[in-house]
Scaffold this motif. Structure first.
Motif, mmCIF file in Angstrom:
data_model
loop_
_atom_site.group_PDB
_atom_site.id
_atom_site.type_symbol
_atom_site.label_atom_id
_atom_site.label_comp_id
_atom_site.label_asym_id
_atom_site.label_seq_id
_atom_site.Cartn_x
_atom_site.Cartn_y
_atom_site.Cartn_z
ATOM 1 N N SER A 160 0.832 -1.217 0.000
ATOM 2 C CA SER A 160 0.000 0.000 0.000
ATOM 3 C C SER A 160 0.861 1.260 0.000
ATOM 4 C CB SER A 160 -0.945 0.000 1.209
ATOM 5 O OG SER A 160 -0.209 0.013 2.399
ATOM 6 N N MET A 168 2.301 1.637 -3.562
ATOM 7 C CA MET A 168 1.269 2.096 -4.524
ATOM 8 C C MET A 168 0.849 3.530 -4.236
ATOM 9 S SD MET A 168 -0.974 -1.315 -5.172
ATOM 10 C CE MET A 168 -1.796 -0.743 -6.630
ATOM 11 N N ILE A 227 1.704 5.524 -7.616
ATOM 12 C CA ILE A 227 0.604 5.651 -8.582
ATOM 13 C C ILE A 227 -0.146 6.954 -8.330
ATOM 14 C CG2 ILE A 227 -1.544 4.619 -9.459
ATOM 15 C CD1 ILE A 227 -0.366 1.894 -8.660
ATOM 16 N N PHE A 237 -5.275 4.036 -1.891
ATOM 17 C CA PHE A 237 -4.700 2.684 -1.767
ATOM 18 C C PHE A 237 -4.509 2.287 -0.304
ATOM 19 C CE2 PHE A 237 -3.293 3.809 -6.111
ATOM 20 C CZ PHE A 237 -3.904 2.765 -6.781
#
Lengths: 231, 281
Positions: A32, A35, A39, A49
Motif C-alpha cells: 500500500s 502504490m 501511482i 490505496f
C-alpha cells in the motif's frame, strides 16, 4: 503474566523465521505504501490505496497469522507441552494474540502516516484498525481452535479471509455486493475509515460492527468450549 | 517414600478397555519401567499419571494428592517427555529451552549448563529442524531435566535411536536416579528395562501380567534351572543346576576348556511370551 510474556517473546523469535506468517505482517503495509507513493491518477482520492489495503490487511493478516500459529502448535504438539508446563489456555491465547495485534498495529501506524492521517484523524484510523484486528484475531483463534492441523486451518481460513478482505474492495465497484457486504465488519470499518474526516456515520454502522464482534466472540467461545485448546 | 500410587485404575474409550484394574506403587529415587508391545496402553498410562486425561475408574495419587487435584506448582514438578511432543523447529536449541526457562523462572546460565549436560553444547544455536533424531531426543530430555522435576515421565526415551545415543541417554537417566529423581519410563526394549529399572510391570492388552524387580521376575520363570557352557572348541553343553553336575563342571574348569558359562534363566521377552503367548513388537 510471566507465562504470557514468555509466549510473546517466543512468538516474536519464531515469526522472524516463519516467512509464511512474517509476510502477512509486511505485505499489505509495504504494497500500500509503494502504490500510494508511486501511482498518481487524476481524481483519485488521497490515500485511496492505503484505505483499500487497510481493510484487506484487517481481513487477512490477523486471521492467517493467528490460525496458522495455533494450528501449527496443535499439529506439532508443542501446545500440549506448554499446557503441561502449566501455561493456561488464556495465557497462551493472550500472549499470541497480543503479539499478532502489535505486529499488525505497527503496520497500521506506517499505513496511517503514509496515508496522510495526522493528529485526531490518525488516532481514529488506528482505533478503527485496532478494533478490526481484534475481531480478526478472535476469528483466527476460533479457526485455529477448530482445526487439528495447518492443512485444515488453511482450508477454513481462505474462504473467511477472501470474503472479509475482498468483499469491501469489490463493493466499491458493485452496488449489489455493497448492499450485502454491509453485514461484514471489514466493510463497516472501510466505511468508518472513509468518513474519518467528516464523521458521517450512522448508528447502524456501530450496531453491525458490534454484532460482528459478538458473533465472533460466540464462535470463539464455542470453539474452545467444544475442543479445548489442545484436544 | 511412595510418590505415585495407582489403585484399581481403569481407562475406557467408549466400550474399549485400554487399561484394566491397574495397581502400582512407585517410590522416590527409583526407575520404574512399564513394558509392553505397541498398543498395550503404556502412553495412556503416562497421560493418566500426568493428568492429561482422567481415569474411568480407580484412583491415582501423586505427591499424596489425587492427580486431578494437583495445583499448578505441583504439576510443575513433573518432567514429561513423550514421543509425540514436538519442538519449535525454527528456534535454536537455546531458544527452545529459553521459553521453558522463562515459564519456570530458571536463570539463563542453567540453559547452557543443561545443554552441556546432554551433550548439545555445540548445537546451542542450531535450529531444532537441523538436529538428528538422537540430538532431538537429547534436546527433549534437556527440556525435561532443566526444570529439575521430582518425577520424570519418559515415553519410549530411546525409541529409534542408535546404540551409542541410547547408551548416552541411559547414562543420563542413571545419573538422575542417583540424584533422587523418580523416573517412570515406558519402553518395549527389554534390555533397556533390565539395565535401568528397579521395578517393572509387563503390560499386555491393558492388564499388568507381571510386576517386580527384573532379575527377580527372570529368576521366577527359570523353570529349567540349568547351566549352559560353551567350550573353546565350539561345543555347547547343558547341565542340571545340581550337586551331581559340580564334578563335571569342575573338571572342565581344570582342563581350561570353558569359554563361557551361563545360567539358563529367561530374559524378560521370554517371560512375556510365556505369560501372554505373544511376542514383543
Amino acid at each position: 503474566m510471566n507465562n504470557m510474556k514468555a509466549i510473546f517473546c517466543k512468538q516474536a523469535k519464531d515469526t522472524m523465521k516463519n516467512k509464511a506468517v512474517l509476510i502477512q505482517f509486511l505485505m499489505f503495509p509495504v504494497i500500500s505504501i509503494i502504490m500510494n507513493q508511486t501511482i498518481k491518477v487524476d481524481n483519485l482520492p488521497e490515500g485511496y490505496f492505503i484505505r483499500m489495503f487497510a481493510v484487506m490487511y484487517i481481513g487477512m493478516a490477523p486471521i492467517i497469522a493467528m490460525s496458522s500459529i495455533i494450528a501449527e502448535e496443535r499439529e506439532k504438539n508443542t501446545l500440549r507441552v506448554l499446557l503441561m508446563s502449566n501455561v493456561k489456555p488464556g495465557e497462551y491465547l493472550l500472549g499470541t494474540g497480543t503479539y499478532v495485534w502489535i505486529m499488525c498495529m505497527l503496520g497500521a501506524i506506517c499505513m496511517g502516516i503514509v496515508g496522510g492521517y495526522r493528529g485526531t484523524d490518525l488516532m481514529n484510523f488506528l482505533i478503527l484498525m485496532a478494533v478490526g484486528f481484534i475481531i480478526s484475531i478472535l476469528l483466527g483463534a476460533s479457526i485455529g481452535g477448530f482445526c487439528k492441523n495447518q492443512m485444515v486451518a488453511n482450508s477454513m481460513m481462505v474462504p473467511a479471509m477472501l470474503i472479509l478482505a475482498f468483499v469491501p474492495m469489490m463493493a466499491t465497484f458493485n452496488t449489489t455486493i455493497e448492499k450485502y457486504g454491509q453485514i461484514l465488519y471489514s466493510q463497516q470499518i472501510q466505511l468508518f475509515i472513509s468518513h474519518i474526516n467528516d464523521g458521517k456515520m450512522e448508528m447502524k454502522n456501530y450496531v453491525i460492527t458490534g454484532i460482528n464482534m459478538v458473533i465472533v466472540l460466540i464462535t470463539f467461545v464455542v470453539a474452545y468450549r467444544k475442543n479445548g485448546l489442545d484436544e | 517414600m511412595s510418590l505415585i500410587l495407582v489403585e484399581s485404575v481403569e481407562k475406557k474409550y467408549e466400550d474399549k478397555v485400554v487399561l484394566n484394574k491397574i495397581n502400582l506403587e512407585i517410590n522416590q529415587g527409583e526407575i520404574f519401567g512399564l513394558l509392553g508391545p505397541s498398543g498395550a496402553g503404556k502412553t495412556t498410562m503416562i497421560r493418566l499419571l500426568t493428568g492429561q486425561i482422567s481415569a474411568t475408574a480407580g484412583k491415582i495419587t501423586v505427591f499424596d494428592k489425587e492427580v486431578g487435584k494437583l495445583n499448578g506448582t505441583e504439576k510443575k514438578q513433573f518432567g514429561i517427555m513423550m514421543d509425540q511432543f514436538g519442538l519449535y523447529e525454527r528456534l535454536s536449541c537455546y531458544d527452545n529451552l529459553k521459553l521453558f526457562a522463562d515459564i519456570y523462572g530458571i536463570k539463563k546460565e542453567q540453559i547452557i549448563q543443561t545443554l552441556r549436560a546432554v551433550g548439545l553444547e555445540k548445537a546451542v544455536k542450531t535450529p531444532a529442524m537441523n538436529l538428528s533424531k538422537g540430538m532431538r531426543h537429547r534436546l527433549q530430555l534437556a527440556r525435561v531435566f532443566m526444570t529439575n522435576p521430582k518425577i520424570l515421565f519418559l515415553d519410549e526415551p530411546t525409541s529409534g535411536l542408535d546404540p551409542a545415543t541410547s547408551e548416552e541417554i541411559h547414562r543420563l537417566l542413571l545419573h538422575k536416579k542417583e540424584m533422587g529423581y523418580l523416573i517412570f519410563l515406558t519402553t518395549h526394549n527389554m534390555g533397556e528395562a533390565e539395565k535401568l529399572c528397579d521395578h517393572i510391570a509387563l503390560l499386555n492388552e491393558g492388564k499388568i501380567v507381571e510386576y517386580g524387580q527384573p532379575q527377580e521376575i527372570c529368576r521366577k520363570y527359570n523353570h529349567q534351572k540349568k547351566i549352559r557352557i560353551r567350550l573353546k572348541n565350539g561345543e555347547e553343553l547343558e547341565y542340571e543346576n545340581s550337586r551331581d553336575s559340580a564334578a563335571k563342571i569342575e573338571q572342565l574348569f581344570q582342563e581350561q576348556s570353558i569359554e563361557t558359562i551361563h545360567s539358563t534363566e529367561p530374559n524378560l521377552e521370554t517371560v512375556f511370551m510365556e505369560r501372554t503367548g505373544r511376542r514383543f513388537e
